[in-house]
Motif scaffolding. Structure first.
Motif, PDB file in Angstrom:
ATOM      1  N   ASP A   1       1.347  -4.591   5.506  1.00 47.55           N
ATOM      2  CA  ASP A   1       2.128  -3.355   5.217  1.00 47.55           C
ATOM      3  C   ASP A   1       0.850  -2.266   5.059  1.00 47.55           C
ATOM      4  N   THR A   2       1.180  -1.029   6.009  1.00 52.32           N
ATOM      5  CA  THR A   2       0.312  -0.019   6.117  1.00 52.32           C
ATOM      6  C   THR A   2       0.972   1.161   5.712  1.00 52.32           C
ATOM      7  N   TYR A   3       0.254   1.912   4.699  1.00 56.08           N
ATOM      8  CA  TYR A   3       0.768   3.175   3.928  1.00 56.08           C
ATOM      9  C   TYR A   3      -0.314   4.391   4.372  1.00 56.08           C
ATOM     10  N   GLU A   4       0.090   5.582   4.787  1.00 53.97           N
ATOM     11  CA  GLU A   4      -0.619   6.666   5.348  1.00 53.97           C
ATOM     12  C   GLU A   4      -0.413   7.664   4.079  1.00 53.97           C
ATOM     13  N   CYS A   5      -1.337   8.019   3.396  1.00 53.56           N
ATOM     14  CA  CYS A   5      -1.213   8.767   2.227  1.00 53.56           C
ATOM     15  C   CYS A   5      -1.998  10.006   2.207  1.00 53.56           C
TER      16      CYS A   5
ATOM     17  N   CYS B   1       2.807   8.850   0.187  1.00 53.79           N
ATOM     18  CA  CYS B   1       2.595   7.988   1.481  1.00 53.79           C
ATOM     19  C   CYS B   1       3.843   8.026   2.291  1.00 53.79           C
ATOM     20  N   SER B   2       3.493   7.534   3.279  1.00 52.83           N
ATOM     21  CA  SER B   2       4.647   7.272   4.383  1.00 52.83           C
ATOM     22  C   SER B   2       4.240   5.707   4.998  1.00 52.83           C
ATOM     23  N   PRO B   3       5.012   4.833   4.945  1.00 54.15           N
ATOM     24  CA  PRO B   3       6.436   4.903   4.486  1.00 54.15           C
ATOM     25  C   PRO B   3       6.493   5.336   3.022  1.00 54.15           C
ATOM     26  N   GLU B   4       7.555   5.552   2.544  1.00 51.74           N
ATOM     27  CA  GLU B   4       7.774   6.033   1.173  1.00 51.74           C
ATOM     28  C   GLU B   4       7.156   5.293   0.139  1.00 51.74           C
ATOM     29  N   LEU B   5       6.281   6.020  -0.576  1.00 49.48           N
ATOM     30  CA  LEU B   5       5.422   5.298  -1.537  1.00 49.48           C
ATOM     31  C   LEU B   5       4.668   6.306  -2.440  1.00 49.48           C
TER      32      LEU B   5
ATOM     33  N   THR C   1       1.533   1.955  -8.589  1.00 49.01           N
ATOM     34  CA  THR C   1       2.656   2.171  -7.507  1.00 49.01           C
ATOM     35  C   THR C   1       3.953   1.452  -8.363  1.00 49.01           C
TER      36      THR C   1
END
Length: 179
Positions: A169-173, A91-95, A112
């Motif tokens: 917080d939003t994560y694009e994966c 994911c972005s940001p890094e996850l 995670t």
């Protein structure tokens, strides 16, 4: 005898007394009888020698027939994890997200480095699938939402926030190729 000669005798007397006590103590100890050569040979003969010959072929047990399916069907229990799929997303940001989908129970387990949560599917649609829980990803009070798109669940979007946070917080994966 004068005093000078007595001083010279003291070490001699002490050494003589020590030698006498050592000899007395060694005389008091029991001596173990030595074994004779005949006793050694008799002890060795009591050991059963190993045979270099192979065992008789007639001594080998042979199972004639395999058990039938009806004979063993109640002896075994097999479970199959149908409807469970595991994918890894970067994911972005890094996850890094490890997602285990349990289609039979309409759940996904997201793991995670911030925590692990079980989310429940909240919509009937297949694209996107929406999973939610009333807990932040770190296990605190808040919420976490996981949206996964495409039939192969190729992309995902995670939104998570602790209680009182104004913006989640939003994560694009994106699913990795090896999963």
């Amino acid at each position: 005898m004068n005093l000078g000669s007595l001083k010279q005798l003291k070490p001699s007397i002490l050494i003589t007394a020590l030698l006498a006590s050592v000899m007395t103590m060694s005389a008091c100890q029991q001596q173990e009888p030595e074994q004779s050569l005949e006793e050694d040979i008799a002890a060795e003969q009591e050991v059963v020698p190993m045979s270099a010959e192979p065992a008789d072929a007639g001594d080998t047990p042979v199972v004639a027939d395999d058990a039938t399916l009806n004979e063993v069907e109640n002896d075994t229990v097999a479970t199959v994890n149908d409807g469970i799929m595991q994918f890894t997303y970067l994911c972005s940001p890094e996850l890094r997200v490890e997602a285990t989908y349990k289609d039979e129970t309409n759940q996904v387990v997201l793991g995670t480095d911030k925590g692990t949560l079980t989310l429940t599917k909240t919509n009937e649609g297949a694209n996107p699938e929406v999973f939610e829980v009333d807990t932040a990803i770190d296990g605190g009070t808040g919420f976490t939402q996981w949206r996964v798109a495409h039939e192969e669940r190729e992309t995902g979007l995670m939104r998570t926030a602790n209680a009182g946070d104004s913006d989640p917080d939003t994560y694009e994966c994106k699913r990795t190729q090896d999963s």
